[in-house]
Write a protein that holds these residues in place. Sequence first.
Motif, PDB file in Angstrom:
ATOM      1  N   VAL A 259      82.324  15.570  61.447  1.00  0.00           N
ATOM      2  CA  VAL A 259      81.127  16.423  61.562  1.00  0.00           C
ATOM      3  C   VAL A 259      81.414  17.790  60.949  1.00  0.00           C
ATOM      4  CG1 VAL A 259      79.470  17.487  63.152  1.00  0.00           C
ATOM      5  CG2 VAL A 259      80.356  15.217  63.633  1.00  0.00           C
ATOM      6  N   GLY A 260      80.555  18.191  60.019  1.00  0.00           N
ATOM      7  CA  GLY A 260      80.705  19.496  59.384  1.00  0.00           C
ATOM      8  C   GLY A 260      81.550  19.469  58.119  1.00  0.00           C
ATOM      9  N   MET A 261      82.157  18.325  57.828  1.00  0.00           N
ATOM     10  CA  MET A 261      82.979  18.216  56.607  1.00  0.00           C
ATOM     11  C   MET A 261      82.066  17.914  55.417  1.00  0.00           C
ATOM     12  SD  MET A 261      86.014  18.666  57.897  1.00  0.00           S
ATOM     13  CE  MET A 261      87.311  18.000  56.882  1.00  0.00           C
ATOM     14  N   ARG A 262      82.601  18.140  54.202  1.00  0.00           N
ATOM     15  CA  ARG A 262      81.807  17.918  52.999  1.00  0.00           C
ATOM     16  C   ARG A 262      82.228  16.587  52.358  1.00  0.00           C
ATOM     17  NH1 ARG A 262      78.752  21.711  50.229  1.00  0.00           N
ATOM     18  NH2 ARG A 262      79.573  23.380  51.513  1.00  0.00           N
ATOM     19  N   ALA A 263      81.281  15.717  52.145  1.00  0.00           N
ATOM     20  CA  ALA A 263      81.577  14.408  51.527  1.00  0.00           C
ATOM     21  C   ALA A 263      80.285  13.780  51.036  1.00  0.00           C
ATOM     22  CB  ALA A 263      82.253  13.491  52.539  1.00  0.00           C
ATOM     23  N   GLU A 264      80.430  12.773  50.206  1.00  0.00           N
ATOM     24  CA  GLU A 264      79.247  12.056  49.714  1.00  0.00           C
ATOM     25  C   GLU A 264      79.036  10.740  50.457  1.00  0.00           C
ATOM     26  OE1 GLU A 264      79.654  11.559  45.542  1.00  0.00           O
ATOM     27  OE2 GLU A 264      79.269  13.667  45.111  1.00  0.00           O
ATOM     28  N   HIS A 265      80.160  10.200  50.924  1.00  0.00           N
ATOM     29  CA  HIS A 265      80.093   8.879  51.538  1.00  0.00           C
ATOM     30  C   HIS A 265      80.969   8.845  52.784  1.00  0.00           C
ATOM     31  CE1 HIS A 265      79.016   4.685  51.205  1.00  0.00           C
ATOM     32  NE2 HIS A 265      80.242   4.369  51.564  1.00  0.00           N
ATOM     33  N   ILE A 266      80.475   8.222  53.808  1.00  0.00           N
ATOM     34  CA  ILE A 266      81.265   8.118  55.043  1.00  0.00           C
ATOM     35  C   ILE A 266      81.437   6.640  55.415  1.00  0.00           C
ATOM     36  CG2 ILE A 266      79.190   8.559  56.474  1.00  0.00           C
ATOM     37  CD1 ILE A 266      81.148   9.790  58.546  1.00  0.00           C
ATOM     38  N   ASP A 267      82.664   6.290  55.770  1.00  0.00           N
ATOM     39  CA  ASP A 267      82.952   4.931  56.252  1.00  0.00           C
ATOM     40  C   ASP A 267      83.493   5.033  57.676  1.00  0.00           C
ATOM     41  OD1 ASP A 267      82.363   3.465  53.880  1.00  0.00           O
ATOM     42  OD2 ASP A 267      84.190   4.293  53.007  1.00  0.00           O
ATOM     43  N   VAL A 268      83.085   4.095  58.505  1.00  0.00           N
ATOM     44  CA  VAL A 268      83.613   4.029  59.873  1.00  0.00           C
ATOM     45  C   VAL A 268      84.253   2.664  60.043  1.00  0.00           C
ATOM     46  CG1 VAL A 268      83.083   4.215  62.325  1.00  0.00           C
ATOM     47  CG2 VAL A 268      81.727   5.465  60.692  1.00  0.00           C
ATOM     48  N   GLU A 269      85.489   2.675  60.501  1.00  0.00           N
ATOM     49  CA  GLU A 269      86.180   1.403  60.735  1.00  0.00           C
ATOM     50  C   GLU A 269      86.145   1.064  62.209  1.00  0.00           C
ATOM     51  OE1 GLU A 269      89.519   0.640  57.309  1.00  0.00           O
ATOM     52  OE2 GLU A 269      90.152   0.923  59.366  1.00  0.00           O
TER      53      GLU A 269
ATOM     54  N   GLU B 186      77.565 -18.192  67.807  1.00  0.00           N
ATOM     55  CA  GLU B 186      77.049 -18.604  69.120  1.00  0.00           C
ATOM     56  C   GLU B 186      78.215 -18.856  70.084  1.00  0.00           C
ATOM     57  OE1 GLU B 186      73.782 -19.319  71.516  1.00  0.00           O
ATOM     58  OE2 GLU B 186      73.759 -18.696  69.418  1.00  0.00           O
ATOM     59  N   GLY B 187      78.059 -18.396  71.309  1.00  0.00           N
ATOM     60  CA  GLY B 187      79.085 -18.674  72.314  1.00  0.00           C
ATOM     61  C   GLY B 187      80.224 -17.676  72.344  1.00  0.00           C
ATOM     62  N   ARG B 188      80.047 -16.575  71.624  1.00  0.00           N
ATOM     63  CA  ARG B 188      81.084 -15.542  71.636  1.00  0.00           C
ATOM     64  C   ARG B 188      80.458 -14.181  71.930  1.00  0.00           C
ATOM     65  NH1 ARG B 188      85.851 -17.370  69.604  1.00  0.00           N
ATOM     66  NH2 ARG B 188      85.714 -19.478  68.793  1.00  0.00           N
ATOM     67  N   SER B 189      81.209 -13.344  72.606  1.00  0.00           N
ATOM     68  CA  SER B 189      80.716 -11.999  72.935  1.00  0.00           C
ATOM     69  C   SER B 189      81.810 -10.975  72.715  1.00  0.00           C
ATOM     70  CB  SER B 189      80.284 -11.944  74.403  1.00  0.00           C
ATOM     71  OG  SER B 189      79.181 -12.750  74.615  1.00  0.00           O
ATOM     72  N   TYR B 190      81.357  -9.778  72.412  1.00  0.00           N
ATOM     73  CA  TYR B 190      82.321  -8.694  72.214  1.00  0.00           C
ATOM     74  C   TYR B 190      82.894  -8.239  73.555  1.00  0.00           C
ATOM     75  CZ  TYR B 190      80.872  -8.104  67.375  1.00  0.00           C
ATOM     76  OH  TYR B 190      80.630  -8.305  66.048  1.00  0.00           O
ATOM     77  N   ILE B 191      84.185  -7.957  73.517  1.00  0.00           N
ATOM     78  CA  ILE B 191      84.831  -7.342  74.687  1.00  0.00           C
ATOM     79  C   ILE B 191      84.977  -5.842  74.420  1.00  0.00           C
ATOM     80  CG2 ILE B 191      86.935  -7.294  76.090  1.00  0.00           C
ATOM     81  CD1 ILE B 191      87.271 -10.299  75.225  1.00  0.00           C
ATOM     82  N   HIS B 192      85.418  -5.532  73.229  1.00  0.00           N
ATOM     83  CA  HIS B 192      85.523  -4.125  72.816  1.00  0.00           C
ATOM     84  C   HIS B 192      85.036  -3.985  71.383  1.00  0.00           C
ATOM     85  CE1 HIS B 192      87.926  -2.625  76.147  1.00  0.00           C
ATOM     86  NE2 HIS B 192      88.674  -3.708  76.076  1.00  0.00           N
ATOM     87  N   ARG B 193      84.386  -2.882  71.113  1.00  0.00           N
ATOM     88  CA  ARG B 193      84.116  -2.493  69.726  1.00  0.00           C
ATOM     89  C   ARG B 193      84.668  -1.079  69.596  1.00  0.00           C
ATOM     90  NH1 ARG B 193      77.883  -3.958  69.272  1.00  0.00           N
ATOM     91  NH2 ARG B 193      78.042  -3.701  71.513  1.00  0.00           N
ATOM     92  N   ILE B 194      85.868  -0.998  69.032  1.00  0.00           N
ATOM     93  CA  ILE B 194      86.614   0.262  69.082  1.00  0.00           C
ATOM     94  C   ILE B 194      86.592   0.946  67.714  1.00  0.00           C
ATOM     95  CG2 ILE B 194      88.826   1.292  69.724  1.00  0.00           C
ATOM     96  CD1 ILE B 194      89.454  -1.632  70.853  1.00  0.00           C
ATOM     97  N   CYS B 195      86.234   2.203  67.747  1.00  0.00           N
ATOM     98  CA  CYS B 195      86.242   2.978  66.500  1.00  0.00           C
ATOM     99  C   CYS B 195      87.697   3.303  66.130  1.00  0.00           C
ATOM    100  CB  CYS B 195      85.436   4.262  66.698  1.00  0.00           C
ATOM    101  SG  CYS B 195      85.436   5.291  65.247  1.00  0.00           S
ATOM    102  N   SER B 196      88.127   2.815  64.977  1.00  0.00           N
ATOM    103  CA  SER B 196      89.528   3.029  64.562  1.00  0.00           C
ATOM    104  C   SER B 196      89.686   4.304  63.749  1.00  0.00           C
ATOM    105  CB  SER B 196      90.011   1.865  63.706  1.00  0.00           C
ATOM    106  OG  SER B 196      89.644   0.665  64.259  1.00  0.00           O
ATOM    107  N   GLY B 197      88.620   4.767  63.148  1.00  0.00           N
ATOM    108  CA  GLY B 197      88.739   6.000  62.387  1.00  0.00           C
ATOM    109  C   GLY B 197      87.595   6.185  61.398  1.00  0.00           C
TER     110      GLY B 197
END
Lengths: 399, 301
Positions: free
Chosen positions: A145-155, A122-133
């Motif tokens: 996109v278009g790559m072959r994998a079983e699992h994807i993680d986004v940081e 409570e009382g906090r807000s995001y300024i940026h939510r930046i995709c790191s990779g």
Amino acid sequence: MSKSKTVAALEIGTGKMQVFLGEIVDGKMLNFVGSGQAMTAGVKKADICDVVKAAARAQAAIVEAEKSASAQIKTVCLGISGTHIKGFRNTGSANVSGADAIVRREDIERATEDARSKTLAEGRSYIHRICSGYFLDGKYCADPVGMRAEHIDVEYWMLYGDNEKISDALHVVQSFGLEVEHLVFSGIASALAVTDEKQRENGVLVVDIGCGTSDYSYVKHGRTVQAGVIPIGGDHITNDLSFGLQLSRKDSERIKIHCGKATITEDEKSQKFWKLGDQQIGDKKIPMDAINKIVRARLEELFLLLRDELDEFLIEDGIREIVLTGGTSNLNGICELASAVMELPCSKGKFASAVQPCLRYQEYATALGLLEYARREEEVASAKNTGWLGGMFSTIFKL
Amino acid sequence: MPKKQTGKVSDWKGLRDGSAKGKSRAKPVSWRARLRSVWVWTKRIAAVAAVCALGYGAYYAYENIYFEEILGADSRPIRQIAFKTDGAIGGAWMNSYLKIRNGSKLTDVNIFSLKQAIDALTQIKSSEVERVFPDTLRITISEHKPMAKIIVRVDYEDRIFLMSDEGVFFRPICISDADIAKLLYISGIKTPFSGSAPATYPDAARLKEFIDFAKSENPEHFAVWYAVDVSEISSITLPLLTVTTKDGVAIVFEPKDYKKQFDRLQYILRYIKENPFNRVEKMDLTLKENSLVKFAPEKSK
């Protein structure tokens, strides 16, 4: 017909309020058209503590900028900093849904949604939510996109701040009848101004050492991986000099600017500096070694804190170089000191050739970066509104 | 897979007070902001005022400025008023009514007010006033044609109104007394006015059919008709038209199947002419199998 938009970049700093006016043409070209500056009031360590005073100074700077450009602005790209700003890393995951194990946009969207949806206290807000990779089965991938994998993680690097402090910053602009179009962390803006594409691709740590705080931003593969605030700035050095050498704040500031050095040679250690310079009664000689020790101690603390913050990237050899910017980066020998502490090559910020020579000062890095940020956002927006029909609709909706 | 967070994710955009969007403007905190606020509102009000002034100016220009003159048409004093009508109103009367001054320039004449004045005459069905450069004013009118007449008491005075075949009542202009005298009087209309303007008679088409049939079937006898009472024309149970001739004979018609009724009337008139009867008082042609003829008593013979 070219589409032109005038945008203002406002940096509410501890030392000064800086406004730059830029004209963005077709979201591609950025022309500097005017500037305004005012001494800061009501701001301590980059946090607004007196909204009325801060607003009055900021608005004076805006009016000055408008007069210099003979233009009236409607929207502002506001730079924000302060000790209330914190960040954390959040990872979103998703299993690749397709039977062929090819990553589709929907898979990325699910992972992204997972990463971005973390709620704050409570009382906090995001300024940026930046995709790191993106990481496919644990391996970094620039475009999955278009790559072959079983699992994807986004940081994601989630940068947030205190609601009250953010509202104060917004109110400074909005109470003047202007709209805050973008709220940008100063460290991210500075990184845009003083680094080039190659540096950002290889991995660069940009440290904007201001008056009250130092904002840092680590950029790798063209994405901001981590950003934050170290609560040490040039004012701390001035205060240390004032306490350590029993000088007034004004004299301490003068000594810091004229003979403050972060690293000195053996010869320089024996040099002495006159406090007032008139060599009359009351004037006294201050050993350069003493000045250096005080300056060095504070800067070492800053870089050690930075090293602690970015420890994981130093070990993994993610950061290739350090770029220093901001007013305090003008101190002599600061790059050498940073290089010694961080064990990485260090240099001062270099501006793009498009930046006018009269603006190529480290103090202006944040404001210039804010303009560049606004241009990039405009470029993305205009890319979305392609075609005459889209343009027409967007114009109508703007009306 | 990490546990998904629930709840609202707060963003800095949610902290904007919307003042710049004009919904609830935040109170200015400095004198510069107040000054700017005043300036912004002054500009807005000035813009609205300018738009209003522009709109009014355009309307005023449309009403009062003669664009032909502005556009450079050759304007000379009016040499001819080309007046055309399909009725009785003459050019001289119209000239005296419109009072167009001698030597007036064609562009000085306000054709809108002229048309307004012409249309104010109840006898006028439609009118057109146009400038034919360089020196001719063309007035073309279409008039209502009189079918019958009616006497209406207006301001304690009996006035003759004529009724067109479309049922429009109008005051006669340039129609001679002789022509008016030839028209049938209509009685039985209760409210010939709607407000201050004459009303339109709704059964005019049925009346016109009757009168036209009478004129064509027996013009000699029609000439002696004086009035027609239409009070019962729209009766649901027994619709009637009662004609009164100049010598006081009442002839009752039903407003349908005129051929049969006029054949009977023809026969009765011929029979009376051939035989010395008393004066006829009433003829009722509406009965199914026969007609009723009522003669005056002996003494009035």
